[in-house]
Write a protein that holds these residues in place. Structure first.
Motif, PDB file in Angstrom:
ATOM      1  N   CYS A 126      -6.762  14.317  11.036  1.00 15.66           N
ATOM      2  CA  CYS A 126      -7.461  13.614   9.952  1.00 15.66           C
ATOM      3  C   CYS A 126      -8.789  14.285   9.621  1.00 15.66           C
ATOM      4  CB  CYS A 126      -7.700  12.156  10.344  1.00 15.66           C
ATOM      5  SG  CYS A 126      -6.192  11.169  10.468  1.00 15.66           S
ATOM      6  N   SER A 127      -9.514  14.700  10.650  1.00 19.67           N
ATOM      7  CA  SER A 127     -10.845  15.285  10.445  1.00 19.67           C
ATOM      8  C   SER A 127     -10.788  16.655   9.779  1.00 19.67           C
ATOM      9  CB  SER A 127     -11.579  15.403  11.782  1.00 19.67           C
ATOM     10  OG  SER A 127     -10.812  16.162  12.700  1.00 19.67           O
ATOM     11  N   ASP A 128      -9.621  17.294   9.794  1.00 20.72           N
ATOM     12  CA  ASP A 128      -9.501  18.643   9.225  1.00 20.72           C
ATOM     13  C   ASP A 128      -9.084  18.650   7.765  1.00 20.72           C
ATOM     14  OD1 ASP A 128     -10.159  19.655  11.689  1.00 20.72           O
ATOM     15  OD2 ASP A 128      -8.080  20.036  12.309  1.00 20.72           O
ATOM     16  N   ILE A 129      -8.604  17.525   7.257  1.00 17.36           N
ATOM     17  CA  ILE A 129      -8.068  17.493   5.891  1.00 17.36           C
ATOM     18  C   ILE A 129      -9.190  17.491   4.868  1.00 17.36           C
ATOM     19  CG2 ILE A 129      -6.680  16.192   4.241  1.00 17.36           C
ATOM     20  CD1 ILE A 129      -5.071  15.101   6.552  1.00 17.36           C
ATOM     21  N   ASP A 187     -11.460  11.674   4.977  1.00 18.85           N
ATOM     22  CA  ASP A 187     -12.569  11.685   4.029  1.00 18.85           C
ATOM     23  C   ASP A 187     -12.114  11.160   2.672  1.00 18.85           C
ATOM     24  OD1 ASP A 187     -14.791  12.134   2.518  1.00 18.85           O
ATOM     25  OD2 ASP A 187     -14.929  14.287   2.944  1.00 18.85           O
ATOM     26  N   GLN A 188     -12.570   9.971   2.321  1.00 16.71           N
ATOM     27  CA  GLN A 188     -12.165   9.373   1.050  1.00 16.71           C
ATOM     28  C   GLN A 188     -12.682  10.185  -0.135  1.00 16.71           C
ATOM     29  OE1 GLN A 188     -13.241   5.256   0.643  1.00 16.71           O
ATOM     30  NE2 GLN A 188     -11.957   4.930  -1.147  1.00 16.71           N
ATOM     31  N   GLN A 189     -13.844  10.823   0.032  1.00 12.66           N
ATOM     32  CA  GLN A 189     -14.388  11.643  -1.047  1.00 12.66           C
ATOM     33  C   GLN A 189     -13.499  12.860  -1.314  1.00 12.66           C
ATOM     34  OE1 GLN A 189     -17.013  10.822  -3.049  1.00 12.66           O
ATOM     35  NE2 GLN A 189     -16.253  12.549  -4.252  1.00 12.66           N
ATOM     36  N   ALA A 190     -12.895  13.391  -0.241  1.00 12.28           N
ATOM     37  CA  ALA A 190     -11.978  14.521  -0.401  1.00 12.28           C
ATOM     38  C   ALA A 190     -10.793  14.121  -1.272  1.00 12.28           C
ATOM     39  CB  ALA A 190     -11.499  15.012   0.959  1.00 12.28           C
ATOM     40  N   ILE A 216      -0.924   7.019   8.522  1.00 12.79           N
ATOM     41  CA  ILE A 216       0.100   6.399   7.681  1.00 12.79           C
ATOM     42  C   ILE A 216       0.893   5.371   8.477  1.00 12.79           C
ATOM     43  CG2 ILE A 216       2.260   6.815   6.429  1.00 12.79           C
ATOM     44  CD1 ILE A 216       1.084   9.477   5.517  1.00 12.79           C
ATOM     45  N   ASP A 217       1.238   5.734   9.705  1.00 14.05           N
ATOM     46  CA  ASP A 217       1.993   4.822  10.559  1.00 14.05           C
ATOM     47  C   ASP A 217       1.202   3.547  10.834  1.00 14.05           C
ATOM     48  OD1 ASP A 217       4.219   4.189  12.474  1.00 14.05           O
ATOM     49  OD2 ASP A 217       2.560   4.286  13.900  1.00 14.05           O
ATOM     50  N   ARG A 218      -0.090   3.697  11.099  1.00 12.91           N
ATOM     51  CA  ARG A 218      -0.914   2.521  11.385  1.00 12.91           C
ATOM     52  C   ARG A 218      -1.082   1.666  10.134  1.00 12.91           C
ATOM     53  NH1 ARG A 218      -6.097   2.312  15.404  1.00 12.91           N
ATOM     54  NH2 ARG A 218      -6.315   0.037  15.405  1.00 12.91           N
ATOM     55  N   LEU A 258      -1.139   7.499  -1.192  1.00 11.42           N
ATOM     56  CA  LEU A 258      -1.836   8.145  -0.083  1.00 11.42           C
ATOM     57  C   LEU A 258      -3.320   7.785  -0.102  1.00 11.42           C
ATOM     58  CD1 LEU A 258      -1.649  10.076   2.307  1.00 11.42           C
ATOM     59  CD2 LEU A 258      -2.014  11.980   0.729  1.00 11.42           C
ATOM     60  N   GLY A 259      -3.870   7.599  -1.304  1.00 14.90           N
ATOM     61  CA  GLY A 259      -5.273   7.219  -1.433  1.00 14.90           C
ATOM     62  C   GLY A 259      -5.580   5.885  -0.777  1.00 14.90           C
ATOM     63  N   ALA A 260      -4.604   4.984  -0.756  1.00 17.84           N
ATOM     64  CA  ALA A 260      -4.804   3.690  -0.099  1.00 17.84           C
ATOM     65  C   ALA A 260      -5.017   3.871   1.401  1.00 17.84           C
ATOM     66  CB  ALA A 260      -3.593   2.789  -0.360  1.00 17.84           C
ATOM     67  N   VAL A 261      -4.327   4.846   1.996  1.00 19.00           N
ATOM     68  CA  VAL A 261      -4.497   5.138   3.420  1.00 19.00           C
ATOM     69  C   VAL A 261      -5.880   5.731   3.669  1.00 19.00           C
ATOM     70  CG1 VAL A 261      -3.586   6.432   5.386  1.00 19.00           C
ATOM     71  CG2 VAL A 261      -2.012   5.520   3.663  1.00 19.00           C
ATOM     72  N   PHE A 262      -6.302   6.647   2.813  1.00 23.27           N
ATOM     73  CA  PHE A 262      -7.627   7.267   2.946  1.00 23.27           C
ATOM     74  C   PHE A 262      -8.731   6.221   2.831  1.00 23.27           C
ATOM     75  CE2 PHE A 262      -5.517  11.218   2.781  1.00 23.27           C
ATOM     76  CZ  PHE A 262      -6.415  12.231   3.057  1.00 23.27           C
ATOM     77  N   ALA A 263      -8.535   5.235   1.970  1.00 24.05           N
ATOM     78  CA  ALA A 263      -9.567   4.211   1.754  1.00 24.05           C
ATOM     79  C   ALA A 263      -9.781   3.343   2.982  1.00 24.05           C
ATOM     80  CB  ALA A 263      -9.188   3.343   0.553  1.00 24.05           C
ATOM     81  N   LEU A 264      -8.737   3.153   3.795  1.00 26.38           N
ATOM     82  CA  LEU A 264      -8.840   2.255   4.945  1.00 26.38           C
ATOM     83  C   LEU A 264      -9.088   2.954   6.281  1.00 26.38           C
ATOM     84  CD1 LEU A 264      -6.039  -0.433   4.410  1.00 26.38           C
ATOM     85  CD2 LEU A 264      -8.496  -0.739   4.234  1.00 26.38           C
ATOM     86  N   ALA A 265      -8.619   4.184   6.405  1.00 27.94           N
ATOM     87  CA  ALA A 265      -8.585   4.850   7.711  1.00 27.94           C
ATOM     88  C   ALA A 265      -9.924   4.883   8.428  1.00 27.94           C
ATOM     89  CB  ALA A 265      -8.040   6.272   7.549  1.00 27.94           C
ATOM     90  N   ARG A 266     -10.981   5.322   7.758  1.00 29.18           N
ATOM     91  CA  ARG A 266     -12.279   5.443   8.435  1.00 29.18           C
ATOM     92  C   ARG A 266     -12.932   4.081   8.718  1.00 29.18           C
ATOM     93  NH1 ARG A 266     -16.200   9.764   8.379  1.00 29.18           N
ATOM     94  NH2 ARG A 266     -15.041  10.783   6.690  1.00 29.18           N
ATOM     95  N   PRO A 267     -13.099   3.215   7.709  1.00 28.61           N
ATOM     96  CA  PRO A 267     -13.779   1.946   7.989  1.00 28.61           C
ATOM     97  C   PRO A 267     -12.982   0.988   8.869  1.00 28.61           C
ATOM     98  CG  PRO A 267     -12.951   1.978   5.728  1.00 28.61           C
ATOM     99  CD  PRO A 267     -12.773   3.358   6.268  1.00 28.61           C
ATOM    100  N   ALA A 268     -11.654   1.059   8.810  1.00 27.45           N
ATOM    101  CA  ALA A 268     -10.840   0.109   9.569  1.00 27.45           C
ATOM    102  C   ALA A 268     -10.519   0.588  10.983  1.00 27.45           C
ATOM    103  CB  ALA A 268      -9.542  -0.184   8.821  1.00 27.45           C
TER     104      ALA A 268
END
Length: 380
Positions: free
Chosen positions: A106-109, A153-156, A74-76, A137-147
């Motif tokens: 992040c990997s545990d959520i 996990d966006q699917q989660a 979230i901070d990033r 919060l979904g906007a953060v999930f959408a960017l975190a892995r690819p960016a």
């Protein structure tokens, strides 16, 4: 190199910053840091993290994002997002960092963690508010892995959305149908006009209310109306960053401006770039205080927009014509107004139509233009 730095926060408390910096062949290959309230916690994390780095050997790519929390993501997101983050979105993301899920790696959520978080929010908030929280919060999930390679996990998140919707944890907000009566508007406008007469340097809320009513503009949009954005020849106004469910930044739109709204705008003094050079929060607070003082219950400033749109339909305008004024992109958003039967214009002959369009006297305009009087002090 690993060490702990003791730092003082603004509130006087002490924070312990654990820092790690790995240098190989004259180049920095890895840096990270985390703050803790206790030195023992910082020391424990430092030892554990250094063991992980040593076990990784030469390839540090596998551990760079291990242990990164949702709060880190979230901070990033808030720091690196090129697009401006709206005030509401930033506020929601900050609030999320206060919950336990923000401290999870992040990997545990998983989806059930997000659902549990949504239930926790829903205990004190409406389903529509929970939907807003998950959406941001979904906007953060959408960017975190690819960016950034953070293992969110966006699917989660998508699965959690489905579960929350089915369980009724999330949902759409109820449409408000509150409309001010003419008596309530008379009371408000009289109150604001009297106050402005006594203090000419104060915010002319009677004109702001009148403009909101006849232009159907939102509170923040009113404060962004510039003089060079008024097209008097074609009776329209240029609205920057109009509210949009996808992306309001850069969503600049020309909207038709009804005659009464244009006249009210032209009656304002031209001593600043903006027609209504006031702060949105000041307008909101002033309206709320006036309603409380006058005993007007359950009336919000945004209800003026609903009243304005309803009035346009009552005068016989079609959905496309109303949308040209209100700025609605989807005509389906205006379907709830179609039940209104044409009743004519109840504001025809209303005494305030003339009173709101009389230009301010020269002396009053000069006092308002005083550069030493800040908006925050004068717009009460």
């Amino acid at each position: 190199m690993a060490h702990i730095i003791e730092r003082k926060r603004k509130d006087g408390s002490v924070a312990y910053l654990a820092q790690i910096a790995i240098k190989r062949k004259g180049k920095w290959v890895h840096r990270e840091a985390r703050s803790f309230d206790r030195k023992s916690a910082a020391s424990a994390w430092l030892k554990k993290r250094m063991k992980e780095i040593e076990a990784a050997g030469e390839d540090l790519s596998s551990i760079r994002n291990r242990g990164r929390t949702l709060a880190d993501a979230i901070d990033r997101y808030t720091r690196e997002s090129v697009k401006e983050i709206g005030r509401t979105k930033a506020q929601v993301l900050r609030a999320i960092c206060e919950y336990d899920i923000a401290d999870m790696a992040c990997s545990d959520i998983q989806s059930h963690d997000i659902v549990a978080f949504a239930k926790e929010i829903g205990a004190t908030r409406t389903p529509s508010t929970v939907s807003n929280y998950l959406s941001h919060l979904g906007a953060v999930f959408a960017l975190a892995r690819p960016a950034w390679g953070m293992e969110l996990d966006q699917q989660a998140m998508k699965d959690a959305f489905v579960v929350c919707s089915r369980l009724g944890i999330t949902g759409k907000g109820r449409s408000r149908d509150r409309r001010p009566t003419l008596d309530e508007l008379d009371a408000l406008l009289t109150f604001f006009e009297d106050k402005h007469t006594r203090r000419p340097s104060s915010l002319p809320m009677h004109r702001v209310v009148g403009f909101a009513l006849f232009s159907t503009r939102r509170q923040e949009e009113i404060t962004r109306v510039a003089w060079d954005g008024l097209d008097t020849e074609h009776s329209r106004v240029f609205i920057t960053d109009m509210k949009h469910p996808g992306d309001k930044i850069g969503n600049d739109v020309w909207c038709d401006l009804p005659e009464h709204a244009l006249k009210i705008a032209l009656a304002m003094p031209r001593n600043k770039d903006m027609v209504f050079p006031y702060h949105s929060d000041t307008i909101s607070a002033s309206f709320t205080r006036a309603c409380k003082f006058l005993g007007i219950e359950d009336l919000r400033f945004h209800d003026l927009r609903h009243e304005g749109v309803s009035r346009l339909f009552e005068t016989g305008l079609s959905i496309p014509q109303v949308a040209a004024v209100s700025g609605h992109r989807s005509w389906s958003s205006l379907q709830r107004y179609t039940h209104i039967k044409q009743t004519g214009d109840k504001y025809e002959g209303w005494e305030w139509l003339d009173r709101l369009t009389v230009p301010l006297p020269k002396k009053k305009a000069q006092r308002i233009a005083n550069p030493k009087a800040s908006i925050n002090k004068t717009a009460t």
